[in-house]
Design a protein around this motif. Structure first.
Motif, PDB file in Angstrom:
ATOM      1  N   ASN A  78      12.251  -2.216  81.634  1.00 12.45           N
ATOM      2  CA  ASN A  78      13.510  -2.939  81.735  1.00 12.45           C
ATOM      3  C   ASN A  78      14.577  -2.614  80.694  1.00 12.45           C
ATOM      4  O   ASN A  78      15.716  -2.329  81.064  1.00 12.45           O
TER       5      ASN A  78
ATOM      6  N   SER B 127      17.877  -0.580  82.019  1.00 12.58           N
ATOM      7  CA  SER B 127      19.145  -1.296  82.112  1.00 12.58           C
ATOM      8  C   SER B 127      20.266  -0.511  81.437  1.00 12.58           C
ATOM      9  O   SER B 127      21.355  -0.345  81.992  1.00 12.58           O
TER      10      SER B 127
ATOM     11  N   GLY C 271      21.108  -2.407  86.932  1.00 14.25           N
ATOM     12  CA  GLY C 271      20.009  -2.777  86.035  1.00 14.25           C
ATOM     13  C   GLY C 271      18.920  -3.552  86.741  1.00 14.25           C
ATOM     14  O   GLY C 271      17.724  -3.289  86.567  1.00 14.25           O
ATOM     15  N   ASN C 272      19.318  -4.512  87.579  1.00 12.76           N
ATOM     16  CA  ASN C 272      18.326  -5.316  88.297  1.00 12.76           C
ATOM     17  C   ASN C 272      17.524  -4.470  89.286  1.00 12.76           C
ATOM     18  O   ASN C 272      16.305  -4.634  89.422  1.00 12.76           O
TER      19      ASN C 272
ATOM     20  N   ASN D 259      15.091  -2.352  87.295  1.00 13.62           N
ATOM     21  CA  ASN D 259      14.018  -3.176  86.738  1.00 13.62           C
ATOM     22  C   ASN D 259      13.002  -3.581  87.797  1.00 13.62           C
ATOM     23  O   ASN D 259      11.790  -3.606  87.546  1.00 13.62           O
TER      24      ASN D 259
END
Length: 452
Positions: free
Chosen positions: A427, A431, A331-332, A335
Protein backbone atom coordinates in the motif's frame (compact mmCIF):
# COMPACT_ATOMS: atom_id res chain seq x y z
CA UNK A 1 -19.35 -10.73 33.39
CA UNK A 2 -20.26 -8.01 35.92
CA UNK A 3 -18.49 -9.93 38.69
CA UNK A 4 -15.32 -10.22 36.60
CA UNK A 5 -15.43 -6.50 35.80
CA UNK A 6 -15.78 -5.58 39.48
CA UNK A 7 -12.92 -7.91 40.44
CA UNK A 8 -10.74 -6.45 37.67
CA UNK A 9 -11.40 -2.91 38.94
CA UNK A 10 -10.48 -4.02 42.47
CA UNK A 11 -7.22 -5.56 41.23
CA UNK A 12 -6.37 -2.41 39.26
CA UNK A 13 -7.13 -0.24 42.30
CA UNK A 14 -4.80 -2.34 44.45
CA UNK A 15 -2.05 -2.22 41.83
CA UNK A 16 -2.29 1.58 41.51
CA UNK A 17 -1.91 1.91 45.30
CA UNK A 18 1.48 0.12 45.02
CA UNK A 19 0.80 -2.63 47.61
CA UNK A 20 3.75 -3.20 49.92
CA UNK A 21 2.37 -4.72 53.11
CA UNK A 22 1.72 -8.42 53.46
CA UNK A 23 -1.99 -7.77 54.03
CA UNK A 24 -2.30 -5.78 50.79
CA UNK A 25 -0.47 -8.44 48.79
CA UNK A 26 -2.66 -11.17 50.26
CA UNK A 27 -5.78 -9.21 49.29
CA UNK A 28 -4.41 -8.73 45.77
CA UNK A 29 -3.69 -12.45 45.52
CA UNK A 30 -7.24 -13.35 46.63
CA UNK A 31 -8.82 -10.99 44.11
CA UNK A 32 -6.48 -12.07 41.28
CA UNK A 33 -7.30 -15.75 41.83
CA UNK A 34 -10.97 -14.96 41.11
CA UNK A 35 -10.12 -13.83 37.58
CA UNK A 36 -9.92 -16.18 34.57
CA UNK A 37 -6.56 -16.64 32.88
CA UNK A 38 -7.44 -14.54 29.75
CA UNK A 39 -8.31 -11.57 31.97
CA UNK A 40 -5.05 -11.96 33.91
CA UNK A 41 -3.12 -12.13 30.63
CA UNK A 42 -4.78 -8.89 29.51
CA UNK A 43 -3.89 -7.17 32.80
CA UNK A 44 -0.26 -8.30 32.73
CA UNK A 45 0.08 -7.25 29.07
CA UNK A 46 -1.45 -3.80 29.46
CA UNK A 47 -0.02 -2.62 32.80
CA UNK A 48 3.34 -0.98 33.38
CA UNK A 49 6.18 -3.44 34.00
CA UNK A 50 6.28 -2.75 37.76
CA UNK A 51 2.53 -3.32 38.22
CA UNK A 52 2.62 -6.39 35.95
CA UNK A 53 5.46 -7.86 38.03
CA UNK A 54 3.56 -7.31 41.30
CA UNK A 55 0.44 -8.96 39.92
CA UNK A 56 2.36 -11.89 38.48
CA UNK A 57 4.25 -12.44 41.74
CA UNK A 58 1.06 -13.05 43.75
CA UNK A 59 -0.33 -15.68 41.36
CA UNK A 60 -0.21 -19.36 42.20
CA UNK A 61 2.29 -21.51 40.32
CA UNK A 62 -0.25 -23.19 38.02
CA UNK A 63 -1.99 -19.92 37.18
CA UNK A 64 1.31 -18.09 36.76
CA UNK A 65 2.53 -20.71 34.31
CA UNK A 66 -0.70 -20.50 32.27
CA UNK A 67 -0.47 -16.69 32.15
CA UNK A 68 3.22 -16.74 31.29
CA UNK A 69 2.75 -19.23 28.44
CA UNK A 70 -0.02 -17.06 26.95
CA UNK A 71 2.21 -13.97 26.79
CA UNK A 72 4.23 -13.19 23.64
CA UNK A 73 7.98 -13.76 24.00
CA UNK A 74 8.93 -10.03 24.10
CA UNK A 75 6.50 -9.46 26.96
CA UNK A 76 7.80 -12.53 28.77
CA UNK A 77 11.27 -11.00 28.57
CA UNK A 78 10.03 -7.70 30.05
CA UNK A 79 8.35 -9.54 32.88
CA UNK A 80 11.49 -11.54 33.68
CA UNK A 81 13.57 -8.37 33.79
CA UNK A 82 11.12 -6.91 36.30
CA UNK A 83 10.87 -10.05 38.46
CA UNK A 84 14.24 -11.81 38.77
CA UNK A 85 12.88 -14.28 41.33
CA UNK A 86 12.96 -18.02 41.89
CA UNK A 87 9.39 -18.10 40.61
CA UNK A 88 10.73 -17.18 37.16
CA UNK A 89 13.29 -19.99 37.20
CA UNK A 90 10.61 -22.52 38.13
CA UNK A 91 8.28 -21.34 35.33
CA UNK A 92 11.02 -21.38 32.69
CA UNK A 93 11.81 -24.97 33.63
CA UNK A 94 8.17 -25.90 32.96
CA UNK A 95 8.06 -24.30 29.49
CA UNK A 96 8.32 -26.37 26.33
CA UNK A 97 11.78 -26.19 24.71
CA UNK A 98 10.56 -24.20 21.68
CA UNK A 99 8.78 -21.64 23.89
CA UNK A 100 11.89 -21.41 26.04
CA UNK A 101 14.04 -20.77 22.97
CA UNK A 102 11.72 -17.98 21.77
CA UNK A 103 11.95 -16.36 25.20
CA UNK A 104 15.76 -16.56 25.30
CA UNK A 105 15.86 -14.77 21.94
CA UNK A 106 14.30 -11.71 23.57
CA UNK A 107 16.46 -11.67 26.71
CA UNK A 108 19.87 -10.03 27.15
CA UNK A 109 22.62 -12.61 26.62
CA UNK A 110 23.72 -12.50 30.28
CA UNK A 111 20.18 -13.13 31.56
CA UNK A 112 19.56 -15.93 29.06
CA UNK A 113 22.86 -17.58 29.98
CA UNK A 114 22.05 -17.45 33.69
CA UNK A 115 18.61 -18.94 33.14
CA UNK A 116 20.07 -21.62 30.86
CA UNK A 117 22.45 -22.70 33.63
CA UNK A 118 19.45 -23.05 35.94
CA UNK A 119 17.96 -25.79 33.75
CA UNK A 120 18.69 -29.46 34.25
CA UNK A 121 20.89 -31.27 31.71
CA UNK A 122 17.99 -32.67 29.65
CA UNK A 123 16.15 -29.34 29.45
CA UNK A 124 19.38 -27.55 28.54
CA UNK A 125 20.14 -30.06 25.77
CA UNK A 126 16.69 -29.76 24.20
CA UNK A 127 16.72 -25.97 24.39
CA UNK A 128 20.18 -25.80 22.82
CA UNK A 129 19.01 -28.07 19.99
CA UNK A 130 16.17 -25.65 19.15
CA UNK A 131 18.39 -22.58 19.48
CA UNK A 132 20.76 -24.10 16.92
CA UNK A 133 18.34 -23.24 14.10
CA UNK A 134 17.78 -19.77 12.62
CA UNK A 135 14.80 -17.73 13.80
CA UNK A 136 13.17 -17.97 10.37
CA UNK A 137 13.41 -21.77 10.14
CA UNK A 138 10.75 -24.16 11.37
CA UNK A 139 13.32 -25.95 13.53
CA UNK A 140 13.16 -22.99 15.94
CA UNK A 141 9.49 -23.71 16.62
CA UNK A 142 9.44 -27.48 16.84
CA UNK A 143 9.38 -29.44 20.08
CA UNK A 144 12.27 -31.93 20.38
CA UNK A 145 10.23 -33.91 22.93
CA UNK A 146 8.68 -36.53 20.67
CA UNK A 147 7.14 -39.88 21.56
CA UNK A 148 8.22 -42.32 18.83
CA UNK A 149 7.26 -45.89 18.00
CA UNK A 150 9.18 -48.75 16.42
CA UNK A 151 7.70 -50.45 13.32
CA UNK A 152 8.34 -53.89 14.83
CA UNK A 153 6.26 -53.30 17.95
CA UNK A 154 2.80 -54.76 18.27
CA UNK A 155 -0.11 -52.40 18.87
CA UNK A 156 -0.32 -53.80 22.40
CA UNK A 157 3.32 -52.91 23.10
CA UNK A 158 2.90 -49.47 21.52
CA UNK A 159 -0.13 -48.64 23.66
CA UNK A 160 1.68 -49.71 26.81
CA UNK A 161 4.63 -47.52 25.83
CA UNK A 162 2.38 -44.52 25.17
CA UNK A 163 0.67 -44.89 28.52
CA UNK A 164 3.99 -45.04 30.33
CA UNK A 165 5.49 -41.97 28.58
CA UNK A 166 2.46 -39.76 27.84
CA UNK A 167 3.28 -37.00 30.33
CA UNK A 168 6.47 -35.44 28.94
CA UNK A 169 5.93 -34.90 25.18
CA UNK A 170 4.04 -31.87 23.91
CA UNK A 171 1.62 -34.07 21.93
CA UNK A 172 0.77 -37.76 21.65
CA UNK A 173 -2.03 -37.44 19.09
CA UNK A 174 0.41 -38.09 16.24
CA UNK A 175 3.12 -40.69 16.84
CA UNK A 176 6.10 -40.84 14.45
CA UNK A 177 7.40 -44.28 13.52
CA UNK A 178 11.20 -44.43 13.25
CA UNK A 179 13.89 -47.09 12.78
CA UNK A 180 17.02 -47.59 14.89
CA UNK A 181 18.69 -44.55 13.28
CA UNK A 182 15.62 -42.34 13.90
CA UNK A 183 14.86 -42.25 10.16
CA UNK A 184 11.20 -41.28 9.80
CA UNK A 185 9.23 -44.17 8.29
CA UNK A 186 5.68 -42.89 8.79
CA UNK A 187 3.19 -41.82 11.44
CA UNK A 188 0.32 -43.33 13.40
CA UNK A 189 -2.57 -41.34 14.85
CA UNK A 190 -3.53 -42.15 18.43
CA UNK A 191 -7.09 -42.96 17.35
CA UNK A 192 -5.84 -45.42 14.74
CA UNK A 193 -3.65 -47.04 17.36
CA UNK A 194 -6.55 -47.40 19.79
CA UNK A 195 -8.89 -49.12 17.30
CA UNK A 196 -6.29 -51.40 15.67
CA UNK A 197 -6.00 -55.09 16.49
CA UNK A 198 -3.62 -55.52 19.43
CA UNK A 199 -1.54 -58.14 17.60
CA UNK A 200 -1.03 -55.96 14.51
CA UNK A 201 2.41 -54.43 13.98
CA UNK A 202 2.89 -50.67 14.16
CA UNK A 203 4.64 -50.73 10.78
CA UNK A 204 1.52 -52.24 9.20
CA UNK A 205 -0.87 -49.52 10.35
CA UNK A 206 1.50 -46.59 9.85
CA UNK A 207 1.01 -44.27 6.86
CA UNK A 208 3.24 -41.80 5.06
CA UNK A 209 3.90 -38.60 6.97
CA UNK A 210 3.49 -35.00 5.85
CA UNK A 211 6.81 -33.74 7.17
CA UNK A 212 9.18 -30.78 6.86
CA UNK A 213 12.91 -30.26 7.12
CA UNK A 214 14.09 -28.30 10.15
CA UNK A 215 15.77 -25.66 7.98
CA UNK A 216 12.63 -24.94 5.92
CA UNK A 217 11.08 -21.46 6.10
CA UNK A 218 8.70 -21.27 9.05
CA UNK A 219 5.88 -19.47 7.22
CA UNK A 220 5.88 -21.85 4.26
CA UNK A 221 5.74 -24.86 6.58
CA UNK A 222 3.00 -23.30 8.72
CA UNK A 223 0.92 -22.55 5.60
CA UNK A 224 1.35 -26.14 4.42
CA UNK A 225 0.46 -27.38 7.92
CA UNK A 226 -2.74 -25.30 7.90
CA UNK A 227 -3.70 -26.32 4.35
CA UNK A 228 -3.37 -30.00 5.25
CA UNK A 229 -5.45 -29.47 8.44
CA UNK A 230 -2.93 -31.29 10.61
CA UNK A 231 -2.70 -31.61 14.39
CA UNK A 232 1.06 -32.19 14.30
CA UNK A 233 3.87 -32.52 11.75
CA UNK A 234 7.16 -34.44 12.14
CA UNK A 235 10.30 -32.35 11.55
CA UNK A 236 13.39 -34.09 10.14
CA UNK A 237 16.98 -33.15 9.39
CA UNK A 238 18.61 -33.19 5.97
CA UNK A 239 19.05 -36.96 6.11
CA UNK A 240 15.47 -37.74 7.07
CA UNK A 241 16.12 -38.35 10.79
CA UNK A 242 13.39 -37.20 13.17
CA UNK A 243 14.50 -34.19 15.23
CA UNK A 244 11.20 -32.81 16.52
CA UNK A 245 7.51 -32.23 15.99
CA UNK A 246 5.50 -29.13 15.13
CA UNK A 247 2.15 -28.84 16.92
CA UNK A 248 -0.95 -26.96 15.82
CA UNK A 249 -0.60 -24.22 18.45
CA UNK A 250 2.91 -23.38 17.25
CA UNK A 251 1.80 -23.37 13.59
CA UNK A 252 -1.09 -21.05 14.42
CA UNK A 253 1.28 -18.81 16.39
CA UNK A 254 3.61 -18.50 13.39
CA UNK A 255 0.73 -17.60 11.05
CA UNK A 256 -0.62 -15.02 13.51
CA UNK A 257 2.82 -13.43 13.83
CA UNK A 258 3.31 -13.34 10.05
CA UNK A 259 -0.17 -11.89 9.47
CA UNK A 260 0.42 -9.28 12.20
CA UNK A 261 3.68 -8.30 10.55
CA UNK A 262 2.13 -8.11 7.07
CA UNK A 263 -0.81 -6.07 8.32
CA UNK A 264 1.47 -3.54 10.01
CA UNK A 265 3.78 -3.17 7.02
CA UNK A 266 0.90 -2.94 4.58
CA UNK A 267 -0.26 0.07 6.59
CA UNK A 268 3.19 1.65 6.54
CA UNK A 269 4.46 0.71 10.03
CA UNK A 270 6.60 -1.87 11.76
CA UNK A 271 4.90 -4.44 14.03
CA UNK A 272 5.01 -3.68 17.77
CA UNK A 273 7.00 -6.15 19.90
CA UNK A 274 4.34 -6.30 22.63
CA UNK A 275 0.75 -5.25 23.23
CA UNK A 276 -0.29 -1.78 22.08
CA UNK A 277 -1.22 -0.37 25.50
CA UNK A 278 2.00 -1.52 27.18
CA UNK A 279 4.30 -0.23 24.41
CA UNK A 280 6.06 3.06 25.28
CA UNK A 281 5.06 6.07 23.18
CA UNK A 282 8.54 6.50 21.71
CA UNK A 283 8.57 2.84 20.63
CA UNK A 284 5.26 3.33 18.80
CA UNK A 285 6.66 6.49 17.19
CA UNK A 286 9.77 4.60 16.10
CA UNK A 287 7.62 1.92 14.46
CA UNK A 288 5.92 4.54 12.30
CA UNK A 289 8.33 7.41 11.71
CA UNK A 290 10.68 5.63 9.29
CA UNK A 291 7.87 4.76 6.92
CA UNK A 292 6.40 8.25 7.16
CA UNK A 293 9.77 9.75 6.23
CA UNK A 294 10.16 7.36 3.29
CA UNK A 295 6.68 8.18 2.05
CA UNK A 296 7.17 11.90 2.55
CA UNK A 297 10.34 11.82 0.48
CA UNK A 298 8.75 9.69 -2.23
CA UNK A 299 5.74 12.03 -2.33
CA UNK A 300 8.06 14.72 -3.62
CA UNK A 301 7.63 12.97 -6.98
CA UNK A 302 4.01 14.07 -6.99
CA UNK A 303 4.98 17.65 -6.26
CA UNK A 304 7.55 17.60 -9.05
CA UNK A 305 4.96 16.27 -11.51
CA UNK A 306 2.58 19.09 -10.57
CA UNK A 307 5.39 21.58 -11.04
CA UNK A 308 6.12 20.26 -14.55
CA UNK A 309 2.46 20.68 -15.55
CA UNK A 310 1.95 23.96 -13.70
CA UNK A 311 1.39 25.89 -16.93
CA UNK A 312 -1.36 23.46 -17.96
CA UNK A 313 -3.16 24.08 -14.67
CA UNK A 314 -2.91 27.82 -15.22
CA UNK A 315 -4.61 27.45 -18.61
CA UNK A 316 -7.42 25.15 -17.44
CA UNK A 317 -7.87 25.64 -13.70
CA UNK A 318 -10.73 23.13 -13.60
CA UNK A 319 -8.18 20.32 -14.03
CA UNK A 320 -6.94 20.88 -10.48
CA UNK A 321 -10.33 19.97 -9.03
CA UNK A 322 -10.08 16.36 -10.20
CA UNK A 323 -6.55 15.63 -8.90
CA UNK A 324 -7.65 14.22 -5.48
CA UNK A 325 -10.24 11.99 -7.16
CA UNK A 326 -7.76 10.57 -9.66
CA UNK A 327 -4.90 10.02 -7.22
CA UNK A 328 -7.26 8.43 -4.70
CA UNK A 329 -8.76 6.12 -7.32
CA UNK A 330 -5.32 5.03 -8.55
CA UNK A 331 -4.00 4.39 -5.04
CA UNK A 332 -7.08 2.46 -3.97
CA UNK A 333 -7.09 0.31 -7.11
CA UNK A 334 -3.41 -0.53 -6.69
CA UNK A 335 -3.83 -1.29 -3.00
CA UNK A 336 -6.72 -3.65 -3.70
CA UNK A 337 -4.67 -5.57 -6.25
CA UNK A 338 -1.58 -5.67 -4.01
CA UNK A 339 -3.53 -6.89 -0.99
CA UNK A 340 -5.17 -9.65 -3.04
CA UNK A 341 -1.90 -10.86 -4.58
CA UNK A 342 0.03 -10.61 -1.30
CA UNK A 343 -2.57 -12.79 0.38
CA UNK A 344 -2.52 -15.25 -2.53
CA UNK A 345 1.28 -15.45 -2.21
CA UNK A 346 1.05 -16.08 1.53
CA UNK A 347 -1.36 -19.01 1.22
CA UNK A 348 0.42 -20.54 -1.78
CA UNK A 349 -2.26 -19.79 -4.39
CA UNK A 350 0.23 -17.77 -6.46
CA UNK A 351 3.95 -18.21 -7.07
CA UNK A 352 6.58 -15.99 -8.63
CA UNK A 353 6.48 -18.00 -11.84
CA UNK A 354 2.81 -17.04 -12.19
CA UNK A 355 3.77 -13.40 -12.85
CA UNK A 356 2.52 -13.32 -16.49
CA UNK A 357 -0.83 -14.81 -15.44
CA UNK A 358 -1.18 -12.31 -12.59
CA UNK A 359 -0.42 -9.39 -14.93
CA UNK A 360 -2.98 -10.67 -17.45
CA UNK A 361 -5.56 -11.13 -14.70
CA UNK A 362 -5.05 -7.65 -13.27
CA UNK A 363 -4.98 -6.08 -16.74
CA UNK A 364 -8.48 -7.38 -17.38
CA UNK A 365 -9.72 -6.50 -13.90
CA UNK A 366 -8.26 -2.99 -14.17
CA UNK A 367 -9.83 -2.41 -17.58
CA UNK A 368 -13.28 -3.49 -16.41
CA UNK A 369 -13.02 -1.26 -13.35
CA UNK A 370 -11.76 1.55 -15.55
CA UNK A 371 -14.64 1.19 -18.01
CA UNK A 372 -17.20 1.37 -15.17
CA UNK A 373 -15.58 4.32 -13.36
CA UNK A 374 -14.55 6.02 -16.60
CA UNK A 375 -18.08 5.88 -17.96
CA UNK A 376 -19.41 7.39 -14.76
CA UNK A 377 -16.70 10.08 -14.83
CA UNK A 378 -17.43 10.89 -18.49
CA UNK A 379 -21.15 11.32 -17.85
CA UNK A 380 -20.88 13.40 -14.66
CA UNK A 381 -17.94 15.59 -15.72
CA UNK A 382 -19.36 15.98 -19.23
CA UNK A 383 -22.74 17.18 -17.96
CA UNK A 384 -21.21 19.66 -15.52
CA UNK A 385 -18.06 20.89 -17.29
CA UNK A 386 -18.58 19.99 -20.93
CA UNK A 387 -17.84 17.03 -23.23
CA UNK A 388 -14.12 17.75 -23.51
CA UNK A 389 -13.54 17.60 -19.74
CA UNK A 390 -15.76 14.52 -19.61
CA UNK A 391 -13.60 12.83 -22.24
CA UNK A 392 -10.46 13.66 -20.26
CA UNK A 393 -11.93 12.26 -17.05
CA UNK A 394 -13.32 9.10 -18.63
CA UNK A 395 -10.12 8.24 -20.50
CA UNK A 396 -7.93 9.06 -17.52
CA UNK A 397 -9.93 6.86 -15.13
CA UNK A 398 -9.77 3.97 -17.60
CA UNK A 399 -5.98 4.37 -17.96
CA UNK A 400 -5.26 4.88 -14.25
CA UNK A 401 -7.35 1.90 -13.10
CA UNK A 402 -5.63 -0.37 -15.62
CA UNK A 403 -2.14 0.87 -14.73
CA UNK A 404 -2.73 0.75 -10.96
CA UNK A 405 -4.17 -2.78 -11.03
CA UNK A 406 -1.17 -4.08 -13.01
CA UNK A 407 1.35 -2.33 -10.74
CA UNK A 408 -0.46 -3.45 -7.60
CA UNK A 409 -0.48 -7.08 -8.74
CA UNK A 410 3.10 -6.95 -10.00
CA UNK A 411 4.94 -5.41 -7.06
CA UNK A 412 4.35 -8.18 -4.46
CA UNK A 413 5.69 -10.74 -6.95
CA UNK A 414 8.74 -8.61 -7.69
CA UNK A 415 9.34 -8.24 -3.95
CA UNK A 416 9.09 -12.00 -3.48
CA UNK A 417 11.51 -12.54 -6.37
CA UNK A 418 14.20 -10.29 -4.88
CA UNK A 419 13.75 -11.71 -1.38
CA UNK A 420 11.90 -8.73 0.15
CA UNK A 421 8.68 -8.77 2.15
CA UNK A 422 5.75 -8.40 -0.30
CA UNK A 423 3.82 -6.39 2.29
CA UNK A 424 6.53 -3.72 2.25
CA UNK A 425 5.93 -3.15 -1.46
CA UNK A 426 2.20 -2.90 -1.02
CA UNK A 427 0.00 0.00 0.00
CA UNK A 428 2.40 2.84 0.95
CA UNK A 429 4.74 2.57 -2.04
CA UNK A 430 1.99 1.72 -4.51
CA UNK A 431 -0.05 4.76 -3.45
CA UNK A 432 2.90 7.07 -4.00
CA UNK A 433 3.85 5.47 -7.32
CA UNK A 434 0.30 5.58 -8.65
CA UNK A 435 -0.11 9.22 -7.55
CA UNK A 436 2.85 10.40 -9.60
CA UNK A 437 2.22 8.13 -12.59
CA UNK A 438 -1.52 8.88 -12.56
CA UNK A 439 -0.86 12.63 -12.73
CA UNK A 440 1.45 12.16 -15.72
CA UNK A 441 -1.28 10.15 -17.47
CA UNK A 442 -3.89 12.76 -16.54
CA UNK A 443 -2.03 15.77 -17.87
CA UNK A 444 -0.85 13.91 -20.96
CA UNK A 445 -4.44 13.05 -21.87
CA UNK A 446 -5.66 16.57 -21.00
CA UNK A 447 -2.96 18.07 -23.23
CA UNK A 448 -3.97 15.88 -26.14
CA UNK A 449 -7.76 16.27 -25.77
CA UNK A 450 -7.86 19.96 -24.88
CA UNK A 451 -4.99 20.97 -27.16
CA UNK A 452 -3.02 22.68 -24.37
Amino acid sequence: MTSTRVTTETVLSLLRSDPQSEAQLEQLAREAQKLPVPELVYLVETRASTEAAILFRVLGKVTALAVFEALPAPHQAELISALRTQQVADIIGDLDPDDRASLFDELPASVAERLMHGLDAEQREMTTAVLGYSRESIGRYMSPEVLTLSPGWSVREALAYVRAHAVGPETIYLLPVVDESRILLGVVGLRRLLVAEEDSLVGEIAHLAVSATATDDRELVARRFSAAKLLAMPIVDGEGRLVGILTVDDAVGILEEEDHEDTARTGGAEPLPSSYLSTPVLRVVRSRIVWLLVLAISAILTVQVLEVFEDKLDEVVILALFIPLLTGTGGNTGNQAATTVTRALAVGEVRVRDLPRVVWQELRVGMVLGVVLGSLGFIVAGLVYGPAIGMVMGTTLLSICTMAAIVGGLMPLVAKRVGADPAVFSNPFISTFCDATGLIIYFTIATAVLGL
